[in-house]
Write an enzyme that holds these catalytic residues in place. Structure first.
Site, PDB file in Angstrom:
ATOM      1  N   ARG A  45       0.811  -1.216   0.000  1.00 19.99           N
ATOM      2  CA  ARG A  45       0.000   0.000   0.000  1.00 19.99           C
ATOM      3  C   ARG A  45       0.847   1.271   0.000  1.00 19.99           C
ATOM      4  O   ARG A  45       0.394   2.318  -0.469  1.00 19.99           O
ATOM      5  CB  ARG A  45      -0.935  -0.008   1.207  1.00 19.99           C
ATOM      6  CG  ARG A  45      -1.981  -1.115   1.141  1.00 19.99           C
ATOM      7  CD  ARG A  45      -2.900  -1.079   2.349  1.00 19.99           C
ATOM      8  NE  ARG A  45      -3.919  -2.106   2.286  1.00 19.99           N
ATOM      9  CZ  ARG A  45      -4.889  -2.241   3.169  1.00 19.99           C
ATOM     10  NH1 ARG A  45      -4.965  -1.404   4.197  1.00 19.99           N
ATOM     11  NH2 ARG A  45      -5.779  -3.197   3.050  1.00 19.99           N
ATOM     12  N   ASP A 157     -14.912   8.796   9.914  1.00 19.38           N
ATOM     13  CA  ASP A 157     -13.840   7.830   9.697  1.00 19.38           C
ATOM     14  C   ASP A 157     -12.521   8.568   9.850  1.00 19.38           C
ATOM     15  O   ASP A 157     -12.466   9.802   9.744  1.00 19.38           O
ATOM     16  CB  ASP A 157     -13.948   7.197   8.302  1.00 19.38           C
ATOM     17  CG  ASP A 157     -13.218   5.866   8.225  1.00 19.38           C
ATOM     18  OD1 ASP A 157     -13.875   4.816   8.348  1.00 19.38           O
ATOM     19  OD2 ASP A 157     -11.976   5.871   8.062  1.00 19.38           O
TER      20      ASP A 157
END
Length: 288
Positions: A45, A157
């Protein structure tokens, strides 16, 4: 200042020491545990961040973050990279069925003296917004048949990337398969662009009722109302240790009105906590 060496991407890896620094940082900042088995995932990632910063190797990246003062600028991107954002429309569908059949009717009965009370629902780990918009669809269906309440939905979030998608309300067409066909017709708009991947967008009427904001659940306080009716916190506590789980749940429950509901993921538990709630269904708790 160290000089970074150019390393072929396939041969470049995070050192155990640098992965440990990243894991410690993420644990301190957002409570997510990154065991050594996650090192390859983090590498995969992070490669995009290396390209974006024009850095030749993981060593150069960690040098920038930890030794050359880049952490303040990079932290939000690092959090975006390592957080897992698994979400689906109507995930664990029995919770939405219960919300429609029992939770909302109970909440409305408790406020029968109010004219069209405002129900506040909070998706506290909203990811890309599928959960928040599922809540919106369910409440919109109820409101079509009983015009005796209003509703507002908050999605929060820690990842700014997923919040941006939630705000746009655009999703790959294959992702909305769990949405019942009649709801698809009422609440989704299909992209008409030829040659591109099929996409859908949540209708403006629902997007206006859902707002998204960044929130780190590890913060010591949350800047939101304390009369929330329903809070969804599903499938995120599994990434926290026991102490952080209890602290997060305690803070969230303090934002529920008496009689309000907290919904956890079916794989999660509140065993061992002393928080003033009672269990009313699998993974569903009511504030006393």
């Amino acid at each position: 200042m160290s000089t970074a060496r150019l390393v072929p991407a396939d041969d470049d890896h995070l050192s155990h020491a640098d992965f440990g620094k990243i894991a410690t940082l993420i644990g301190q900042e957002v409570g997510i545990r990154l065991p050594p088995t996650k090192r390859m995932m983090v590498e995969g990632r992070l490669r995009r961040r290396l390209r974006a910063l024009d850095l030749p190797s993981f060593d150069a990246y960690c040098d920038y973050v930890f030794r050359r003062g880049g952490l303040d600028q990079e932290l939000v991107y690092l959090i975006n990279v390592v957080t897992t954002n698994k979400t689906d429309f109507f995930r664990e569908a029995e919770h939405f069925e219960l919300m429609q059949s029992t939770l909302v009717p109970n909440l409305l009965r408790a406020r029968s003296g109010e004219r069209r009370p405002l129900l506040k629902v909070w998706s506290a780990a909203s990811s890309t917004g599928a959960e928040a918009y599922t809540i919106a669809m369910v409440l919109a269906e109820m409101a079509r048949h009983q015009d005796n309440f209003k509703y507002a939905i908050l999605g929060t979030d820690v990842s700014t990337d997923v919040l941006a998608q939630g705000t746009r309300g655009v999703y790959p067409a294959e992702q909305i398969a769990p949405v019942p066909q009649d709801m698809q017709s009422r609440y989704l708009m299909w992209s008409r662009q030829s040659g591109s991947r099929a996409e859908v967008r949540i209708v403006p009427e629902l997007r206006r009722l859902v707002r998204f904001q960044r929130l780190n659940l590890m913060d010591s306080a949350y800047p939101y109302d304390r009369d929330v009716d329903i809070i969804f916190l599903r499938n995120v506590l599994i990434y926290f240790d026991k102490a952080d789980q209890a602290a997060v749940i305690g803070r969230l429950v303090s934002h529920l009105r008496p009689g309000g509901y907290l919904l956890l993921g079916h794989s999660e538990s509140m065993i061992g906590t002393t928080i003033p709630v009672r269990q009313v269904a699998p993974a569903v708790f009511q504030r006393l």
